[in-house]
Design a protein around this motif. Structure first.
Motif, PDB file in Angstrom:
ATOM      1  N   GLY A 147     -25.236  20.855 -33.536  1.00 59.59           N
ATOM      2  CA  GLY A 147     -25.117  22.140 -32.858  1.00 59.59           C
ATOM      3  C   GLY A 147     -23.934  22.186 -31.907  1.00 59.59           C
ATOM      4  O   GLY A 147     -23.158  23.153 -31.903  1.00 59.59           O
ATOM      5  N   PHE A 148     -23.772  21.141 -31.120  1.00 56.22           N
ATOM      6  CA  PHE A 148     -22.667  21.103 -30.159  1.00 56.22           C
ATOM      7  C   PHE A 148     -21.313  21.044 -30.858  1.00 56.22           C
ATOM      8  O   PHE A 148     -20.314  21.568 -30.356  1.00 56.22           O
ATOM      9  N   SER A 149     -21.256  20.403 -32.031  1.00 58.92           N
ATOM     10  CA  SER A 149     -19.988  20.320 -32.757  1.00 58.92           C
ATOM     11  C   SER A 149     -19.558  21.685 -33.289  1.00 58.92           C
ATOM     12  O   SER A 149     -18.372  21.923 -33.526  1.00 58.92           O
ATOM     13  N   LYS A 150     -20.518  22.585 -33.490  1.00 63.29           N
ATOM     14  CA  LYS A 150     -20.222  23.923 -34.008  1.00 63.29           C
ATOM     15  C   LYS A 150     -20.018  24.942 -32.895  1.00 63.29           C
ATOM     16  O   LYS A 150     -19.528  26.045 -33.142  1.00 63.29           O
ATOM     17  N   ALA A 151     -20.405  24.597 -31.675  1.00 71.09           N
ATOM     18  CA  ALA A 151     -20.330  25.547 -30.564  1.00 71.09           C
ATOM     19  C   ALA A 151     -18.892  25.738 -30.105  1.00 71.09           C
ATOM     20  O   ALA A 151     -18.089  24.807 -30.134  1.00 71.09           O
ATOM     21  N   THR A 152     -18.572  26.942 -29.675  1.00 71.63           N
ATOM     22  CA  THR A 152     -17.216  27.247 -29.202  1.00 71.63           C
ATOM     23  C   THR A 152     -17.205  27.730 -27.760  1.00 71.63           C
ATOM     24  O   THR A 152     -16.135  27.915 -27.183  1.00 71.63           O
ATOM     25  N   GLY A 153     -18.363  27.934 -27.157  1.00 67.41           N
ATOM     26  CA  GLY A 153     -18.421  28.441 -25.792  1.00 67.41           C
ATOM     27  C   GLY A 153     -18.109  27.371 -24.761  1.00 67.41           C
ATOM     28  O   GLY A 153     -18.017  26.181 -25.067  1.00 67.41           O
ATOM     29  N   ASP A 154     -17.971  27.800 -23.512  1.00 70.58           N
ATOM     30  CA  ASP A 154     -17.632  26.886 -22.413  1.00 70.58           C
ATOM     31  C   ASP A 154     -18.837  26.116 -21.901  1.00 70.58           C
ATOM     32  O   ASP A 154     -18.695  25.031 -21.338  1.00 70.58           O
ATOM     33  N   ILE A 155     -20.032  26.686 -22.047  1.00 64.93           N
ATOM     34  CA  ILE A 155     -21.250  26.063 -21.547  1.00 64.93           C
ATOM     35  C   ILE A 155     -22.186  25.795 -22.717  1.00 64.93           C
ATOM     36  O   ILE A 155     -22.425  26.670 -23.546  1.00 64.93           O
ATOM     37  N   LEU A 156     -22.725  24.580 -22.791  1.00 68.47           N
ATOM     38  CA  LEU A 156     -23.626  24.180 -23.871  1.00 68.47           C
ATOM     39  C   LEU A 156     -25.043  24.061 -23.335  1.00 68.47           C
ATOM     40  O   LEU A 156     -25.266  23.462 -22.274  1.00 68.47           O
ATOM     41  N   MET A 157     -25.992  24.625 -24.061  1.00 68.80           N
ATOM     42  CA  MET A 157     -27.396  24.590 -23.672  1.00 68.80           C
ATOM     43  C   MET A 157     -28.246  24.094 -24.826  1.00 68.80           C
ATOM     44  O   MET A 157     -28.007  24.451 -25.978  1.00 68.80           O
ATOM     45  N   ILE A 158     -29.254  23.296 -24.510  1.00 67.15           N
ATOM     46  CA  ILE A 158     -30.229  22.838 -25.503  1.00 67.15           C
ATOM     47  C   ILE A 158     -31.569  23.490 -25.173  1.00 67.15           C
ATOM     48  O   ILE A 158     -32.021  23.426 -24.030  1.00 67.15           O
ATOM     49  N   LEU A 159     -32.188  24.098 -26.173  1.00 69.40           N
ATOM     50  CA  LEU A 159     -33.512  24.688 -25.987  1.00 69.40           C
ATOM     51  C   LEU A 159     -34.345  24.444 -27.238  1.00 69.40           C
ATOM     52  O   LEU A 159     -33.923  24.793 -28.345  1.00 69.40           O
TER      53      LEU A 159
END
Length: 223
Positions: A63-75
């Protein structure tokens, strides 16, 4: 659908990334239906991915490898932590209170069947151990809700790849990596509920032994 119903809007652009990992029910199909038809689907950029690997840590890395935003969240998508509580994490990291926000389920009274007694005991034990290893107090190291800046995660990932030992859930490696980057870590109390969907994939004794091995390896590295 209830997850997307309750998810706060944090800004003009926001991603929601679902990672599905070998579910034996219709999880993947339900994700696709929500992407296509949920009333709030235009509020977010929603994407979905399927794991080739296994386990929570692998899902987070994908998930984090695909994210492009500045803030990463896990839920966790089982609604054991209410999605609307993410606003507390967002406010905490954007106001500069901390650089790594760690959820804690051990402050408020949790629902009766949310966590088994053995799990609770191990969580408290690991909280003391990891807190000592990283030199910062954390109550609940295994809470699935964690938030950090993407730029810090990229730096953290480089350190994780050099360790040579793995964490099956990814919680310990994130906390230990954040401490090695000298990030300020802060607990955020969350209300913990009995899961609304699915069944746990945790194998208490096998995974508990893996987590203990991680802690011993981290302790040796600390020395």
């Amino acid at each position: 659908a209830p997850l997307l119903d309750l998810l706060p809007n944090f800004g003009e652009t926001q991603e929601v990334l679902f990672v599905e990992g070998h579910s034996r029910d219709d999880t993947w199909g339900e994700i696709q239906r929500q992407i296509a038809g949920h009333p709030r689907r235009n509020n977010f950029t929603i994407r979905a991915f399927q794991q080739s690997g296994e386990g929570k840590a692998d899902a987070v890395r994908l998930g984090f490898s695909k994210a492009t935003g500045d803030i990463l969240m896990i839920l966790d998508a089982d609604l054991s932590v209410p999605p609307d509580e993410l606003i507390l994490f967002y406010e905490g990291i954007t106001c500069g209170r901390a650089e790594f926000l760690n959820g804690s389920r051990l402050v408020y009274r949790m629902e009766r069947h949310a966590m088994q007694l053995l799990n609770l005991m191990f969580n408290k034990l690991f909280g003391i151990w990891i807190g000592w290893l990283i030199g910062q107090p954390v109550k609940d190291t295994l809470c699935g809700t964690k938030v950090l800046f993407r730029q810090d995660y990229i730096r953290l990932l480089a350190k994780i790849s050099d360790w040579g030992f793995n964490d099956p859930f990814g919680d310990f490696e994130l906390l230990f990596g954040a401490s090695q980057l000298h990030l300020k870590i802060c607990d955020v109390p969350v209300r913990y509920r009995e899961r609304r969907y699915g069944q746990t994939n945790i194998r208490r004794f096998k995974n508990g032994w893996q987590l203990m091995r991680f802690c011993f390896a981290a302790w040796r590295m600390r020395l």
